[in-house]
Scaffold this active site. Structure first.
Site, PDB file in Angstrom:
ATOM      1  N   ASP A 179      24.968  65.309  14.188  1.00  0.00           N
ATOM      2  CA  ASP A 179      24.468  64.126  15.100  1.00  0.00           C
ATOM      3  C   ASP A 179      24.982  62.909  14.474  1.00  0.00           C
ATOM      4  O   ASP A 179      25.500  62.500  13.348  1.00  0.00           O
ATOM      5  CB  ASP A 179      22.940  64.003  15.149  1.00  0.00           C
ATOM      6  CG  ASP A 179      22.407  63.342  16.398  1.00  0.00           C
ATOM      7  OD1 ASP A 179      23.010  63.263  17.438  1.00  0.00           O
ATOM      8  OD2 ASP A 179      21.081  62.741  16.344  1.00  0.00           O
ATOM      9  N   GLU A 182      29.719  59.967  16.408  1.00  0.00           N
ATOM     10  CA  GLU A 182      30.627  59.571  17.417  1.00  0.00           C
ATOM     11  C   GLU A 182      31.768  58.658  16.858  1.00  0.00           C
ATOM     12  O   GLU A 182      32.989  58.784  17.295  1.00  0.00           O
ATOM     13  CB  GLU A 182      29.984  58.612  18.435  1.00  0.00           C
ATOM     14  CG  GLU A 182      29.399  59.174  19.507  1.00  0.00           C
ATOM     15  CD  GLU A 182      27.937  59.985  19.092  1.00  0.00           C
ATOM     16  OE1 GLU A 182      26.947  59.682  20.119  1.00  0.00           O
ATOM     17  OE2 GLU A 182      27.530  59.940  17.861  1.00  0.00           O
ATOM     18  N   ASP A 255      21.907  62.499  24.584  1.00  0.00           N
ATOM     19  CA  ASP A 255      20.447  62.067  24.810  1.00  0.00           C
ATOM     20  C   ASP A 255      20.433  61.945  26.379  1.00  0.00           C
ATOM     21  O   ASP A 255      20.568  60.793  26.939  1.00  0.00           O
ATOM     22  CB  ASP A 255      20.073  60.926  24.109  1.00  0.00           C
ATOM     23  CG  ASP A 255      19.903  61.366  22.655  1.00  0.00           C
ATOM     24  OD1 ASP A 255      19.863  62.733  22.331  1.00  0.00           O
ATOM     25  OD2 ASP A 255      19.873  60.416  21.801  1.00  0.00           O
TER      26      ASP A 255
END
Length: 575
Positions: A179, A182, A255
């Protein structure tokens, strides 16, 4: 910039070629294609035990539970909170005995903490990213002030892989969830553009390395599972990636929110990810932020059961989102959707095998599959799930019926066996809350298993070959079988089945060929015929010998199979 021009006969062939160019995936473990339950967060360990007990008590299948940040001590990676999880290894192994695999979230940020051996070793080896003037990149993430491994360096990827020796090798964790890669830092931004990266020996700034940072972290985590559990196939979920991510990880769409708009968006995103070479993809079913209405949750779970990756994930601050939260009626419908996924696993696994071998996507937008019909180009909701199933998600509340496009050919309702009379155009169909409109191609052979509470509950599940009658034409279908995990299939311990259906006005024939042992992975088999005319008597022969035990049960005919046949011939009197 490098430009690639790919020409082929069909759009799907082009996608297959692109996927092979960027890298075909490894065949996933079969359990990873089951149902995953997740929340931010399940803790302490008692909450995890209670969750699994509730699934098993209600008879709702589940193969994996994902643990978010709260399993860690102060949210630091490669730690366990000893107060909330005093016996992590005991819990993971107890869940495994109950058929549930544990998946851990892992973030790239390493907290600045001299007492943490991970941070200390990273500092000593100079493995953390630095700014252009040479000082360390230090930013706030979940644990606090963090430094960040430079995953674009091979040595750093190898070091990161070794950090999983305890969780993967000793404790027995079965999956990882990357997670925040990015990469993102607080408040909601990425690394400064002057951050430097080794970039596999070609040093550059973050401006160049940004798009592949998450991909390199995924490769490092994947390598960790390969290194410390060499006899198991890895399951890795990554929030970020680049072209070729499918070589290392599944992904999800981030999300999202509990809204009809985001359900619709999830449908489009998963189709387009598949068209980008990434079929092992899904969305947080039900929505991550917010709390869905019972109807929205039901429709989302029904759609997600026909995606490559099937996970229910939500933020606990909005309340629970487990399958039983939304009342008895919705629970029954959601349970049926999950059970349907488990019955369909041999079909889904077969599609993933083809994807791994050839790059052919599992999800196929209608316009890609039926590209010769320009009327399909503006239709985005409908998609094909593998070769022979056609799925129509519901995007609006209280949509008890809708117009939808039925491709040309013979199509039956997958749920009711009703024949679609008008094809190649829009037709009106009812859409009860109990199931999504899903259609199956006439002549298709769809393999099914009985419902299991988890993959492997039945060691050699009995196999059902469901066949839908088409009065003319030939249809090819396939089935792939192996142990579901490990790498014995690479040494030939697998079975690749091919079926060829030929239809007649009052008959059908089914040829069955197989590479490998046709009975190695199922204890028994039967052929179930759907869509035959009402009020008939059926005669069936296997390889010229009349079949015993042929019986009608409701709307279908069942034919037991003692062993593999070469040709099954079925006929009935003309009406």
């Amino acid at each position: 910039m490098n430009y690639y021009f790919i020409y082929n006969n069909t759009p799907l062939d082009i996608i297959s070629a692109y996927t092979r160019l960027t890298g075909t995936p490894e065949l996933p473990p079969l359990w990873a294609l089951g149902y995953h339950q997740s929340k931010w967060s399940y803790y302490p360990d008692k909450a995890v035990y209670n969750l699994v007990e509730r699934f098993r008590g209600l008879g709702i299948p589940c193969d994996a539970v994902h643990l978010d940040h709260h399993y860690m001590e102060r949210k630091e990676g490669f730690t366990w909170d000893k107060q909330n999880f005093p016996d992590a290894e005991g819990m993971v192994r107890a869940l495994e005995k109950d058929g549930v695999k544990t998946v851990l979230i892992v973030n790239p940020g390493v907290k600045v903490n001299p007492a943490n051996p991970v941070w200390k070793e990273g500092m000593e080896r100079n493995y953390f990213c630095r700014r252009s003037e040479g000082n360390l990149l230090s930013e706030e993430v979940w644990p606090g002030l963090c430094n960040f491994p430079d995953f674009t360096a091979p040595a750093v990827r190898g070091w990161w892989a070794d950090l999983f020796s305890r969780d993967i090798g000793k404790i027995g964790v079965r999956g990882l969830w990357n997670d925040m890669n990015e990469p993102v830092v607080f408040p909601d931004r990425t690394f400064p553009m002057d951050t430097r990266h080794e970039y596999d020996g070609m040093p550059c700034s973050h401006e160049k390395a940004h798009n592949i940072y998450g991909q390199c972290m995924a490769e490092a985590s994947w390598l960790g599972m390969k290194r410390h559990a060499p006899d198991r196939r890895p399951f890795l979920l990554s929030r970020s990636g680049f072209a070729g991510l499918q070589r290392f990880a599944a992904t999800w769409t981030g999300d999202n929110r509990s809204s009809w708009e985001h359900l619709k968006l999830a449908n489009f995103q998963c189709q387009r990810l598949a068209a980008s070479g990434i079929s092992f993809a899904g969305a947080d079913a039900g929505g991550f932020m917010g709390h869905p209405t019972p109807e929205l949750f039901c429709r989302w779970m029904q759609m997600a059961s026909f995606h490559g990756f099937f996970r229910n994930h939500s933020s606990g601050e909005f309340g629970g989102q487990e399958p039983w939260v939304f009342g008895q009626e919705v629970t029954s419908y959601v349970k049926a959707a999950i059970e349907g996924r488990y019955r369909l696993l041999p079909y889904i696994y077969t599609q993933f095998h083809r994807y791994a071998e050839t790059g052919m996507p599992v999800l196929r937008s209608l316009a890609l599959q039926c590209f010769t019909n320009k009327d399909t180009y503006w239709r985005g909701a409908e998609y094909f799930f593998g070769d022979h199933l056609y799925v129509i998600p519901i995007h609006e509340p209280q949509e008890g019926g809708r117009f939808l496009y039925i491709p040309e050919g013979v199509w039956y309702s997958y749920h009711t066996d009703s024949l679609m009379e008008d094809t190649g155009k829009d037709v009106w169909v009812k859409c009860p809350l109990s199931f999504l409109p899903v259609y199956v191609r006439g002549g298709a052979v769809i393999p099914h298993w009985p419902v299991q509470q988890y993959v492997g509950e039945l060691l050699r599940p009995p196999l059902t070959l469901d066949v839908w009658w088409a009065p003319e034409g030939e249809v090819a279908s396939h089935l792939y079988e192996d142990a579901g995990d490990g790498y014995a299939y690479r040494n030939g311990e697998c079975a690749v089945h091919g079926f060829l259906y030929r239809g007649g006005s009052n008959s059908l024939e089914l040829d069955w060929n197989c590479e490998g042992d046709p009975c190695a992975f199922h204890e028994s088999a039967e052929v179930v015929l759907h869509g035959l005319p009402a009020g008939i008597s059926v005669s069936a022969c296997m390889d010229g010998v009349p079949c015993c035990g042929v019986m009608r049960e409701g709307r279908v005919w069942k034919i037991p199979v003692k062993d593999k046949f070469d040709t099954l011939s079925v006929c009935w009197p003309e009406e």
